[in-house]
Design an enzyme around this catalytic site. Sequence first.
Site, PDB file in Angstrom:
ATOM      1  N   ASP A  63      12.609  83.653  16.866  1.00 33.09           N
ATOM      2  CA  ASP A  63      11.754  84.500  16.039  1.00 33.09           C
ATOM      3  C   ASP A  63      10.468  83.733  15.737  1.00 33.09           C
ATOM      4  OD1 ASP A  63      13.807  86.272  16.082  1.00 33.09           O
ATOM      5  OD2 ASP A  63      14.197  86.258  13.919  1.00 33.09           O
ATOM      6  N   HIS A 208      14.351  79.667  15.599  1.00 37.52           N
ATOM      7  CA  HIS A 208      12.978  79.964  15.173  1.00 37.52           C
ATOM      8  C   HIS A 208      12.030  79.037  15.912  1.00 37.52           C
ATOM      9  CE1 HIS A 208      15.430  81.632  11.921  1.00 37.52           C
ATOM     10  NE2 HIS A 208      14.429  82.479  11.732  1.00 37.52           N
TER      11      HIS A 208
END
Length: 259
Positions: A63, A208
């Site tokens: 992400d 992430h």
Amino acid sequence: MHNSNMNKNMTARIFIVVIILCISIVYTSFTNKMNIVEVFSNKKEVPIYSVETEEKKIAISFDAAWGDEYTNDILDILDKYEVKTTFFLVGFWVDKFPEKVKEIDERGHDVGNHSTSHPYMSKLSEEQILKELNKTGNKIKELTGKEPTLFRPPFGDYNDRLIKVCRKNNYHVIQWDVDSLDWKELGVQPVVDRVTRNVQNGSIVLFHNNAKYVKEYLPLVIEELQKDGYEIVPISELIYKEDYYMDNTGRQHKEKNKN
């Protein structure tokens, strides 16, 4: 005469109580049946958390919302191990790093939609959801020439309305069944252990792109997974696009008797 009136009053009261009890029993029975019908007729929508497969395939995803410091390193590591993954991009990240969006795509990775402003999607109206989807989706298409078909809701927050709107607009809503917790910055080994000990066939792993230790943990995770025989593929290659059903855990299953 007095006793007769008392008896009549008592009989009337008993009759009223019996009527009330009968009405209560009938009402309860009716509502229970309605609740049963409601449970079976209004199936709760769930996003894709993982995929049921006999193949030793998994997907890892990143992400991207708040920074770009380690993205080049991630892409170089993925190239080194010949791994393709999925990046979910927020609109303001796309605005800030348009050349990086192109590079992610050119290196063969999925570019997924992660909303425009990173809101809690379950709190939005259908019109607001469409705005979040379309604004970022259009930007990604302009930069890559491809319409994104994968959407990950910020914070993992969703409801039935979100999934239905996404489906109508050709998006698969993607969650994860293995959370690396890399955002907690607990160090390298905790991330490696958490991922490698919890994956199974069809897992989707959450990372992430700007996690503090990503340059250190990512090679170790990939090496361990490949050593265990897992093939790491983009989410678009892992999930079923048609002829599937979802169980209540968000695990996607291929429909039987269909190719």
